[in-house]
Structures are given as C-alpha cells and as structure tokens.
Design an enzyme around this catalytic site. Structure first.
Site, mmCIF file in Angstrom:
data_model
loop_
_atom_site.group_PDB
_atom_site.id
_atom_site.type_symbol
_atom_site.label_atom_id
_atom_site.label_comp_id
_atom_site.label_asym_id
_atom_site.label_seq_id
_atom_site.Cartn_x
_atom_site.Cartn_y
_atom_site.Cartn_z
ATOM 1 N N HIS A 62 1.481 -7.033 7.997
ATOM 2 C CA HIS A 62 1.069 -5.942 7.083
ATOM 3 C C HIS A 62 -0.333 -6.172 6.546
ATOM 4 O O HIS A 62 -0.482 -6.546 5.387
ATOM 5 C CB HIS A 62 2.046 -5.834 5.931
ATOM 6 C CG HIS A 62 1.994 -4.536 5.208
ATOM 7 N ND1 HIS A 62 1.174 -4.300 4.128
ATOM 8 C CD2 HIS A 62 2.670 -3.388 5.410
ATOM 9 C CE1 HIS A 62 1.368 -3.070 3.678
ATOM 10 N NE2 HIS A 62 2.278 -2.503 4.436
ATOM 11 N N PHE A 63 -1.301 -5.968 7.164
ATOM 12 C CA PHE A 63 -1.535 -5.601 8.559
ATOM 13 C C PHE A 63 -2.404 -6.699 9.140
ATOM 14 O O PHE A 63 -3.340 -7.131 8.459
ATOM 15 C CB PHE A 63 -2.246 -4.256 8.648
ATOM 16 C CG PHE A 63 -1.465 -3.128 8.017
ATOM 17 C CD1 PHE A 63 -0.402 -2.547 8.683
ATOM 18 C CD2 PHE A 63 -1.783 -2.664 6.755
ATOM 19 C CE1 PHE A 63 0.306 -1.489 8.106
ATOM 20 C CE2 PHE A 63 -1.069 -1.622 6.175
ATOM 21 C CZ PHE A 63 -0.025 -1.029 6.837
#
Length: 158
Positions: A62-63
């Site tokens: 993420h991410f």
C-alpha cells in the site's frame, strides 16, 4: 482540543511510553498503532504518537511505488489512543480489556501519511454511558490536519 494544544504537556496531564501503552491495551506489533501517549487528562483527552516507518508491513502492498498509510489504520490509531484514554480514566482494573469499534462517522482524510511522518492523534472524549464511549479524533502531521473522525467504542472484558 485547541486549549490542550496551547498548554504544555506538563500542565495538562501525564505521558506514557510504549511499554505502558502495551499494559493498557492488548494490541501488539504489527497492529500496535501507538508508540507513545502524551498529555493524558483522564475522562477528557490525550494525544497519541505514531512514528510512521518504511518498515511498516502494510507499506509492502500500500503502495510499493508510493507508500501511503491506509486510512483505516489512521482510524485504528485513533481508536487505540482512545483505548488508552478509557483505561487511564477507569483505572488499573480495566487494563488489557478490549475496546471494540461500534461506529465511525464523518471520517475525512485530508492528506496522505507517508514514511518518516510523526502522526499526532488528538482524541477528545465526547461522552460515555456505561461501557459505550464516544470520541472525536484528529490526526496531524507537523501541525497539519491529515484525518479526522467521530467514533464510538465499547469496552469489554478480554
């Protein structure tokens, strides 16, 4: 909250380190989202500190190319900070009890929280009836509001 922000911690309440946080609430790594709590004023308010590190496991997904702390974990940090306030208010017999989310209202995410940020979570008790507590929380990085929410929780035996 603005009054607490304007008053030095020594005048508003007590501070606790991560070892004491882990005595107050049952969360542990990798789901402990509070590193320290400042300015606890029982039955009123406190400030939780989360030092956001690139080593957090959620950043792997993420991410990967632009790491951002998930909003739901910012809200979790608010809840854990509120849990510390509940236990500080109720006393030692409530240490280690579970605090379950019941509602999250008016959540707003204003700015991403990224590795290297120190997030300060300002929690204020709005009210409580028996085991149900309602709070208003604001997360700030360098004084800038990054997220806010109103939420309620219930404290139960572990």
């Amino acid at each position: 909250m603005s009054q607490a922000e304007a008053t030095p911690a020594a005048e508003t309440g007590v501070d606790i380190d991560v070892m004491r946080v882990m005595e107050l609430i049952p969360h542990r790594y990798p789901f402990l989202m509070v590193d320290r709590v400042e300015s606890i004023v029982p039955d009123t308010s406190c400030i939780g500190i989360k030092n956001v590190s690139i080593n957090e496991p959620f950043f792997q997904g993420h991410f990967p190319t632009r790491p951002v702390m998930p909003g739901v974990l910012i809200i979790e940090s608010m809840a854990q900070t509120a849990g510390c306030l509940v236990v500080a208010t109720l006393g030692p017999e409530s240490e280690g009890k579970l605090v379950y989310f019941m509602t999250v209202d008016d959540a707003r995410f204003r700015k991403p929280v990224v590795p290297g940020d120190q997030m300060k979570v300002h929690v204020r008790k709005l009210r409580n009836r028996g085991p149900v507590w309602k709070f208003q929380g604001e997360a700030r990085v360098d004084g800038t509001l990054v997220a806010e929410a109103t939420y309620s929780a219930m404290i139960l035996d572990a």
